[in-house]
Design an enzyme around this catalytic site. Structure first.
Site, PDB file in Angstrom:
ATOM      1  N   SER A 240       0.831  -1.219   0.000  1.00 29.96           N
ATOM      2  CA  SER A 240       0.000   0.000   0.000  1.00 29.96           C
ATOM      3  C   SER A 240       0.859   1.259   0.000  1.00 29.96           C
ATOM      4  CB  SER A 240      -0.965   0.000   1.198  1.00 29.96           C
ATOM      5  OG  SER A 240      -0.266  -0.222   2.401  1.00 29.96           O
ATOM      6  N   HIS A 270      -2.121  -8.772   1.910  1.00 31.42           N
ATOM      7  CA  HIS A 270      -1.792  -7.518   2.612  1.00 31.42           C
ATOM      8  C   HIS A 270      -2.957  -7.173   3.549  1.00 31.42           C
ATOM      9  CE1 HIS A 270       0.111  -3.798   3.436  1.00 31.42           C
ATOM     10  NE2 HIS A 270      -0.233  -3.088   2.372  1.00 31.42           N
ATOM     11  N   HIS A 317       5.331 -12.714   7.580  1.00 34.88           N
ATOM     12  CA  HIS A 317       5.577 -11.326   7.159  1.00 34.88           C
ATOM     13  C   HIS A 317       6.784 -11.284   6.244  1.00 34.88           C
ATOM     14  CE1 HIS A 317       6.071  -6.967   7.306  1.00 34.88           C
ATOM     15  NE2 HIS A 317       4.789  -6.951   7.633  1.00 34.88           N
ATOM     16  N   ARG A 326       2.554  -4.659  16.622  1.00 40.90           N
ATOM     17  CA  ARG A 326       1.176  -4.171  16.408  1.00 40.90           C
ATOM     18  C   ARG A 326       0.180  -5.221  16.892  1.00 40.90           C
ATOM     19  NH1 ARG A 326       1.483  -2.971  10.122  1.00 40.90           N
ATOM     20  NH2 ARG A 326       2.209  -5.123  10.243  1.00 40.90           N
ATOM     21  N   ASP A 372      -2.668  -8.446  11.528  1.00 40.16           N
ATOM     22  CA  ASP A 372      -4.022  -8.839  11.131  1.00 40.16           C
ATOM     23  C   ASP A 372      -4.574 -10.027  11.918  1.00 40.16           C
ATOM     24  OD1 ASP A 372      -4.257  -6.870   9.061  1.00 40.16           O
ATOM     25  OD2 ASP A 372      -2.787  -8.034   7.942  1.00 40.16           O
TER      26      ASP A 372
HETATM   27  N1  HAX Z   1       0.783 -19.592   5.818  1.00 41.59           N
HETATM   28  C1  HAX Z   1       1.232 -20.494   4.922  1.00 41.59           C
HETATM   29  N2  HAX Z   1       2.309 -20.321   4.160  1.00 41.59           N
HETATM   30  C2  HAX Z   1       3.002 -19.185   4.355  1.00 41.59           C
HETATM   31  C3  HAX Z   1       2.632 -18.216   5.295  1.00 41.59           C
HETATM   32  C4  HAX Z   1       1.454 -18.442   6.041  1.00 41.59           C
HETATM   33  N3  HAX Z   1       0.987 -17.571   6.918  1.00 41.59           N
HETATM   34  N4  HAX Z   1       3.524 -17.220   5.245  1.00 41.59           N
HETATM   35  C5  HAX Z   1       4.415 -17.527   4.297  1.00 41.59           C
HETATM   36  N5  HAX Z   1       4.106 -18.723   3.743  1.00 41.59           N
HETATM   37  C6  HAX Z   1       4.742 -19.377   2.630  1.00 41.59           C
HETATM   38  C7  HAX Z   1       4.663 -18.484   1.398  1.00 41.59           C
HETATM   39  O1  HAX Z   1       3.395 -18.583   0.768  1.00 41.59           O
HETATM   40  C8  HAX Z   1       5.802 -18.993   0.560  1.00 41.59           C
HETATM   41  O2  HAX Z   1       5.374 -20.182  -0.057  1.00 41.59           O
HETATM   42  P1  HAX Z   1       5.888 -20.563  -1.535  1.00 41.59           P
HETATM   43  O3  HAX Z   1       7.355 -20.808  -1.375  1.00 41.59           O
HETATM   44  O4  HAX Z   1       5.092 -21.777  -1.849  1.00 41.59           O
HETATM   45  O5  HAX Z   1       5.596 -19.394  -2.411  1.00 41.59           O
HETATM   46  C9  HAX Z   1       6.843 -19.347   1.625  1.00 41.59           C
HETATM   47  O6  HAX Z   1       6.113 -19.523   2.852  1.00 41.59           O
HETATM   48  C10 HAX Z   1       7.891 -18.273   1.839  1.00 41.59           C
HETATM   49  O7  HAX Z   1       7.233 -17.069   2.071  1.00 41.59           O
HETATM   50  P2  HAX Z   1       7.919 -15.918   2.967  1.00 41.59           P
HETATM   51  O8  HAX Z   1       9.151 -15.465   2.263  1.00 41.59           O
HETATM   52  O9  HAX Z   1       8.021 -16.351   4.374  1.00 41.59           O
HETATM   53  O10 HAX Z   1       6.793 -14.821   2.957  1.00 41.59           O
HETATM   54  P3  HAX Z   1       6.530 -13.708   1.839  1.00 41.59           P
HETATM   55  O11 HAX Z   1       7.420 -12.572   2.160  1.00 41.59           O
HETATM   56  O12 HAX Z   1       6.594 -14.270   0.475  1.00 41.59           O
HETATM   57  O13 HAX Z   1       5.022 -13.317   2.121  1.00 41.59           O
HETATM   58  C11 HAX Z   1       3.168 -12.815   3.473  1.00 41.59           C
HETATM   59  C12 HAX Z   1       4.664 -12.596   3.261  1.00 41.59           C
HETATM   60  C13 HAX Z   1       2.696 -11.868   4.557  1.00 41.59           C
HETATM   61  C14 HAX Z   1       2.436 -12.487   2.196  1.00 41.59           C
HETATM   62  C15 HAX Z   1       2.943 -14.289   3.885  1.00 41.59           C
HETATM   63  O14 HAX Z   1       3.560 -14.531   5.127  1.00 41.59           O
HETATM   64  C16 HAX Z   1       1.477 -14.646   3.959  1.00 41.59           C
HETATM   65  O15 HAX Z   1       0.903 -15.011   2.937  1.00 41.59           O
HETATM   66  N6  HAX Z   1       0.832 -14.546   5.161  1.00 41.59           N
HETATM   67  C17 HAX Z   1      -0.577 -14.768   5.278  1.00 41.59           C
HETATM   68  C18 HAX Z   1      -1.369 -13.578   4.798  1.00 41.59           C
HETATM   69  C19 HAX Z   1      -1.204 -12.420   5.757  1.00 41.59           C
HETATM   70  O16 HAX Z   1      -1.344 -12.549   6.965  1.00 41.59           O
HETATM   71  N7  HAX Z   1      -0.930 -11.229   5.208  1.00 41.59           N
HETATM   72  C20 HAX Z   1      -0.795  -9.992   6.012  1.00 41.59           C
HETATM   73  C21 HAX Z   1       0.655  -9.616   6.253  1.00 41.59           C
HETATM   74  C22 HAX Z   1       0.815  -8.357   7.065  1.00 41.59           C
HETATM   75  C23 HAX Z   1       0.317  -7.187   6.302  1.00 41.59           C
HETATM   76  O17 HAX Z   1       0.840  -6.770   5.297  1.00 41.59           O
HETATM   77  N8  HAX Z   1      -0.792  -6.672   6.698  1.00 41.59           N
HETATM   78  O18 HAX Z   1      -1.417  -5.753   5.976  1.00 41.59           O
END
Ligand code: HAX
Length: 434
Positions: A240, A270, A317, A326, A372
């Site tokens: 964002s 996000h 994250h 947070r 979140d």
């Molecule tokens: N559940 C399952 N798998 C997860 C995970 C979770 N909560 N978090 C990361 N992973 C997975 C990723 O999908 C990725 O899988 P692939 O190799 O198959 O692509 C792997 O672990 C490595 O990911 P990472 O490097 O640890 O995490 P990223 O930086 O790629 O992504 C995310 C960060 C926040 C998007 C991720 O942790 C996620 O999808 N979390 C769940 C959704 C979420 O809570 N989002 C909000 C985040 C905070 C925010 O921005 N709020 O607004």
């Protein structure tokens, strides 16, 4: 000029030579390397943005203007009897780096209050949306509709000196922030309350007025303040904030940039994750017939989600490598104010169950909860059960940081964003692929 704007002017004048010096005398200095993985995986961690408004340390969490969140909550002025600080005080801090006095906050409250009235057409735009539209789509459109109000545009079209860009951008930002709670409250009334709207009360501060318009009693004023403050900024690389910065870098006005920022926030990886957490918890609750699952049942539910190829919302994250402060602040609020809440028991159990499972699965780099995981439960407790609305609240908070950044981007003359892309062939060649 208001006190806030005067102080901002002084800060900008003092800061400009630092940027000039860096560019002029150190512009060719190499400061980072980039790996193939960083390029393929979403420019991950590449140091390529500058902001002094917040900094995210992977282990400590966010600092606003050098202050940790607990320090922010402790230092900023509060309304008499309130547990949480004024949102207006946070905006003052983000913009200037200074903790405001009570009277400086009172000036900002007054300023926002004078700017809060929405043009009539905003209500008509909200009214015209087809049924089942997501609140974030309506929120984004309502913001964009107000683009015609932009001072920056009018001044730019009349011929504006680059050194003065920040001034009308500041005015636009103040106008927009003041209006966002009104827009959000009307969307809420339209979608969930048959359009019956509670008029805002100009005597109230940002958080209290929002609670009033939502028709939710105390301590929801404090919940709103806390919510807007914890979501305000997370340095500049998150989707964002980065989107807001990127769009504004082409000198699009803040209405266009904020609308785009809201669109980026509306993705489930996000900001929409807060809605996803509630949806997921409801599924679990339904599956359990309304009973709190025991530890083994919850583990099974978490594994089922992972094994079906979905993420666990509210965990993980891209930068953080520990429990999000947070999350912690909201958790502490729950312990104090809603310790027996049904859904809070789920959140506590998830904190115990999920991290070891994510570690065992071996994919997520950060197994800990993010902001979140906790936020929707508080909203639910105080009666805001329409969870597809939660990200709109996040959007109001995030606008405080994004707009502070855009004002500073303009003040420091930051350039049009233009990273370089390459082809897969080129990348293979650079990586030495045989
Ligand atoms: N559940 C399952 N798998 C997860 C995970 C979770 N909560 N978090 C990361 N992973 C997975 C990723 O999908 C990725 O899988 P692939 O190799 O198959 O692509 C792997 O672990 C490595 O990911 P990472 O490097 O640890 O995490 P990223 O930086 O790629 O992504 C995310 C960060 C926040 C998007 C991720 O942790 C996620 O999808 N979390 C769940 C959704 C979420 O809570 N989002 C909000 C985040 C905070 C925010 O921005 N709020 O607004």
């Amino acid at each position: 000029m208001s006190d806030l704007k005067n102080l901002l002017y002084d800060k900008i004048e003092a800061h400009r030579p630092r940027v000039t010096n860096l560019l002029k005398n150190y512009g060719d200095k190499k400061v980072a390397d980039v790996t193939v993985a960083q390029i393929i995986q979403g420019m991950r961690g590449i140091k390529s943005l500058v902001t002094d408004i917040s900094y995210l340390d992977p282990n400590e969490g966010i600092r606003y203007r050098g202050y940790t969140l607990p320090e922010v909550f402790e230092k900023l002025p509060k309304a008499p009897g309130a547990e949480m600080p004024y949102v207006e005080g946070l905006y003052y801090l983000l913009l200037t780096g200074e903790v405001p006095s009570d009277s400086q906050v009172a000036d900002v409250i007054n300023d926002f209050s004078n700017r809060r009235i929405l043009p009539r057409y905003v209500y008509e735009v909200v009214d015209s949306f087809p049924c089942c539209s997501h609140p974030m789509a309506i929120f984004s459109s309502a913001i964009m509709t107000m683009q015609r109000e932009s001072f920056f545009n009018k001044k730019y079209n009349a011929g504006l000196n680059k050194m003065d860009y920040w001034d009308s951008t500041y005015e636009d930002s103040m106008n927009l922030i003041a209006k966002l709670p009104e827009v959000a409250a009307y969307i809420y009334a339209k979608l969930y309350k048959d359009g019956v709207r509670i008029q805002s009360n100009p005597a109230l501060d940002f958080g209290a007025n929002f609670a009033h318009m939502m028709g939710i009693d105390k301590p929801y004023d404090d919940v709103s303040r806390m919510y807007f403050i914890v979501h305000a900024d997370h340095e500049s690389g998150n989707v964002s904030a980065h989107t807001g910065h990127l769009v504004a870098s082409s000198l699009s006005d803040v209405y266009l940039a904020t609308s785009a920022m809201v669109n980026g926030l509306a993705g489930p990886l996000h900001g929409l994750a807060n809605q996803e957490v509630l949806r997921w918890l409801m599924e679990m609750r339904e599956k359990m017939g309304g009973q709190l699952p025991n530890e083994d049942e919850m583990k099974q539910f978490v594994w089922d989600t992972l094994n079906s190829g979905q993420v666990i919302p509210g965990f993980g994250h891209a930068v953080l490598r520990k429990t999000d402060p947070r999350y912690q602040i909201q958790h502490d609020f729950c312990v104090k104010n809603l310790p027996d809440d049904d859904l809070f028991q789920y959140v506590k159990l998830l904190y115990k169950v999920v991290p070891p499972i994510l570690v065992e699965q071996g994919k997520a780099k950060n197994p800990w909860p993010n902001v979140d995981a906790q936020s929707g439960v508080i909203q639910w407790h105080y009666g805001l059960t329409e969870f597809d609305f939660y990200t709109v609240l996040f959007g109001i908070g995030r606008s405080l940081g994004v707009l502070s950044n855009i004002v500073w981007d303009r003040a420091l003359g930051y350039s049009l964003e233009r990273p370089k892309s390459i082809t897969t062939d080129m990348l293979e060649k650079m990586a030495g692929v045989k």
